[in-house]
Design a protein around this motif. Structure first.
Motif, PDB file in Angstrom:
ATOM      1  N   PHE A  65       0.827  -1.199   0.000  1.00  0.00           N
ATOM      2  CA  PHE A  65       0.000   0.000   0.000  1.00  0.00           C
ATOM      3  C   PHE A  65       0.866   1.254   0.000  1.00  0.00           C
ATOM      4  CE2 PHE A  65      -2.750  -3.178   2.025  1.00  0.00           C
ATOM      5  CZ  PHE A  65      -3.895  -3.035   1.268  1.00  0.00           C
ATOM      6  N   GLU A  66       1.954   1.221   0.764  1.00  0.00           N
ATOM      7  CA  GLU A  66       2.822   2.390   0.854  1.00  0.00           C
ATOM      8  C   GLU A  66       3.419   2.731  -0.503  1.00  0.00           C
ATOM      9  OE1 GLU A  66       6.640   4.028   3.457  1.00  0.00           O
ATOM     10  OE2 GLU A  66       5.996   1.934   3.620  1.00  0.00           O
ATOM     11  N   ARG A  67       3.914   1.741  -1.213  1.00  0.00           N
ATOM     12  CA  ARG A  67       4.513   1.984  -2.531  1.00  0.00           C
ATOM     13  C   ARG A  67       3.474   2.498  -3.518  1.00  0.00           C
ATOM     14  NH1 ARG A  67       7.366  -3.224  -4.575  1.00  0.00           N
ATOM     15  NH2 ARG A  67       7.623  -1.862  -6.389  1.00  0.00           N
ATOM     16  N   ALA A  68       2.225   2.100  -3.333  1.00  0.00           N
ATOM     17  CA  ALA A  68       1.164   2.528  -4.241  1.00  0.00           C
ATOM     18  C   ALA A  68       0.602   3.901  -3.897  1.00  0.00           C
ATOM     19  CB  ALA A  68       0.030   1.508  -4.226  1.00  0.00           C
ATOM     20  N   GLY A  69       1.072   4.485  -2.802  1.00  0.00           N
ATOM     21  CA  GLY A  69       0.621   5.826  -2.441  1.00  0.00           C
ATOM     22  C   GLY A  69      -0.702   5.866  -1.708  1.00  0.00           C
ATOM     23  N   VAL A  70      -1.145   4.735  -1.152  1.00  0.00           N
ATOM     24  CA  VAL A  70      -2.395   4.710  -0.399  1.00  0.00           C
ATOM     25  C   VAL A  70      -2.210   5.502   0.887  1.00  0.00           C
ATOM     26  CG1 VAL A  70      -4.068   3.224   0.768  1.00  0.00           C
ATOM     27  CG2 VAL A  70      -3.009   2.480  -1.362  1.00  0.00           C
ATOM     28  N   LYS A  71      -3.212   6.316   1.228  1.00  0.00           N
ATOM     29  CA  LYS A  71      -3.095   7.172   2.414  1.00  0.00           C
ATOM     30  C   LYS A  71      -4.448   7.293   3.106  1.00  0.00           C
ATOM     31  CE  LYS A  71      -3.679  11.353  -0.418  1.00  0.00           C
ATOM     32  NZ  LYS A  71      -3.949  10.570  -1.643  1.00  0.00           N
ATOM     33  N   ALA A  72      -4.428   7.865   4.297  1.00  0.00           N
ATOM     34  CA  ALA A  72      -5.649   8.050   5.076  1.00  0.00           C
ATOM     35  C   ALA A  72      -6.681   8.831   4.268  1.00  0.00           C
ATOM     36  CB  ALA A  72      -5.336   8.772   6.385  1.00  0.00           C
ATOM     37  N   GLY A  73      -7.921   8.367   4.312  1.00  0.00           N
ATOM     38  CA  GLY A  73      -8.997   9.018   3.583  1.00  0.00           C
ATOM     39  C   GLY A  73      -9.319   8.370   2.260  1.00  0.00           C
ATOM     40  N   ASP A  74      -8.415   7.542   1.723  1.00  0.00           N
ATOM     41  CA  ASP A  74      -8.702   6.821   0.481  1.00  0.00           C
ATOM     42  C   ASP A  74      -9.817   5.799   0.728  1.00  0.00           C
ATOM     43  OD1 ASP A  74      -6.761   8.150  -0.915  1.00  0.00           O
ATOM     44  OD2 ASP A  74      -5.270   6.559  -0.779  1.00  0.00           O
ATOM     45  N   ALA A  75     -10.596   5.538  -0.296  1.00  0.00           N
ATOM     46  CA  ALA A  75     -11.593   4.471  -0.245  1.00  0.00           C
ATOM     47  C   ALA A  75     -11.052   3.285  -1.032  1.00  0.00           C
ATOM     48  CB  ALA A  75     -12.916   4.941  -0.845  1.00  0.00           C
ATOM     49  N   VAL A  76     -11.056   2.121  -0.413  1.00  0.00           N
ATOM     50  CA  VAL A  76     -10.461   0.922  -0.988  1.00  0.00           C
ATOM     51  C   VAL A  76     -11.556  -0.037  -1.439  1.00  0.00           C
ATOM     52  CG1 VAL A  76      -8.969  -1.056  -0.526  1.00  0.00           C
ATOM     53  CG2 VAL A  76      -8.442   1.162   0.487  1.00  0.00           C
ATOM     54  N   TYR A  77     -11.446  -0.514  -2.684  1.00  0.00           N
ATOM     55  CA  TYR A  77     -12.381  -1.491  -3.237  1.00  0.00           C
ATOM     56  C   TYR A  77     -11.644  -2.806  -3.500  1.00  0.00           C
ATOM     57  CZ  TYR A  77     -15.737   2.265  -4.232  1.00  0.00           C
ATOM     58  OH  TYR A  77     -16.613   3.305  -4.122  1.00  0.00           O
TER      59      TYR A  77
END
Length: 202
Positions: A65-77
Motif C-alpha cells: 500500500f505504501e509503494r502505491a501511495g495509499v493514504k488516510a482518507g482513500d476508499a479501498v475497493y
C-alpha cells in the motif's frame, strides 16, 4: 504510482484469482486492492462482515500500500477475478497504514483483535497493515458487467489506460488487475454504483 505483475502475460484466468486495488485521486479518493479471497473467506463465514483490515507486503503476491501511495482518507475497493469475471467485494475507508511488526504498539485492543480476526487475508510475506472504520459488508455476488469492465480506467501521473485483455466482456488474463491501481474518478463512481446495487447484475 501503480504495481503491476511482470511475468503474468501468459497466465489465463481459469480459476479463482485475486485481483487489485484502485485509488481515485479526486475527492472522495478511491482505491482497489487484490486480496486472497475464495475458499478461506467464503467457507470461513466472512460474507456479510464489514471489512476493516487489509494486509500489504514487499512482494508481488501481496502488493504494498505504501509503494502505491495509499493514504488516510482513500476508499479501498477489494476485487477478485473468477471465471473470467471481475467481482467487487466491498468498500473500506483507509484510517491508518502501519508497519505490521509494530502495529500492536499503536492500535487499541479492539483494532488489534481485528488483525487476528482477518488472518485469512494474509498471504505470503506481510510487512504492513491497513486499518480503518468498518466498511461495507463483504460480498461475493457483485460481478462487474462486461461493458463496464471494458471501460474501467486507471490513472497515473502521466496518463490513463483501460484494463487489458478484456474480450467480449470477459477478462482473459490477470496481468492488468493484479496489484494496486489508481482509478479515474468516473470509473470509481461506476464501481461504487455496482457495489451499491445501482447497476443491474449480468
Amino acid at each position: 504510482m501503480r504495481i503491476e505483475s511482470e511475468r503474468m502475460d501468459d497466465t489465463e484466468i481459469s480459476s479463482d484469482w485475486p485481483a487489485g486495488l484502485y485509488i481515485q485521486p479526486d475527492s472522495p479518493p478511491s482505491a482497489c486492492h487484490w486480496m486472497p479471497v475464495g475458499s478461506p473467506l467464503i467457507s470461513g463465514g466472512f460474507e456479510g462482515e464489514r471489512l476493516s483490515v487489509l494486509f500489504g507486503g514487499p512482494h508481488q503476491s501481496l502488493p504494498s500500500f505504501e509503494r502505491a501511495g495509499v493514504k488516510a482518507g482513500d476508499a479501498v475497493y477489494p476485487i477478485r477475478v473468477f471465471r473470467k469475471q471481475m467481482w467487487v467485494l466491498g468498500r473500506m475507508e483507509v484510517g491508518r497504514l502501519l508497519e505490521y511488526d509494530i502495529a500492536g504498539d499503536y492500535l487499541a485492543m479492539e483494532d488489534y483483535l481485528r488483525l487476528v480476526h482477518w488472518k485469512p487475508l494474509k498471504a505470503g510475506c506481510v510487512s504492513e497493515v491497513l486499518v480503518g472504520p468498518p466498511g461495507t459488508p463483504l460480498t461475493f455476488d457483485r460481478p462487474i458487467p462486461g461493458d463496464l469492465l471494458g471501460r474501467l480506467t486507471y490513472r497515473s501521473r502521466r496518463s490513463e489506460r483501460q484494463i487489458k485483455h478484456v474480450v467480449d466482456g470477459e477478462l482473459l488474463r490477470a496481468v492488468s488487475v493484479h496489484g494496486i491501481y489508481r482509478l479515474a474518478p468516473e470509473s470509481a463512481e461506476e464501481l461504487r454504483a455496482v457495489l451499491d446495487h445501482e447497476v443491474s447484475q449480468p
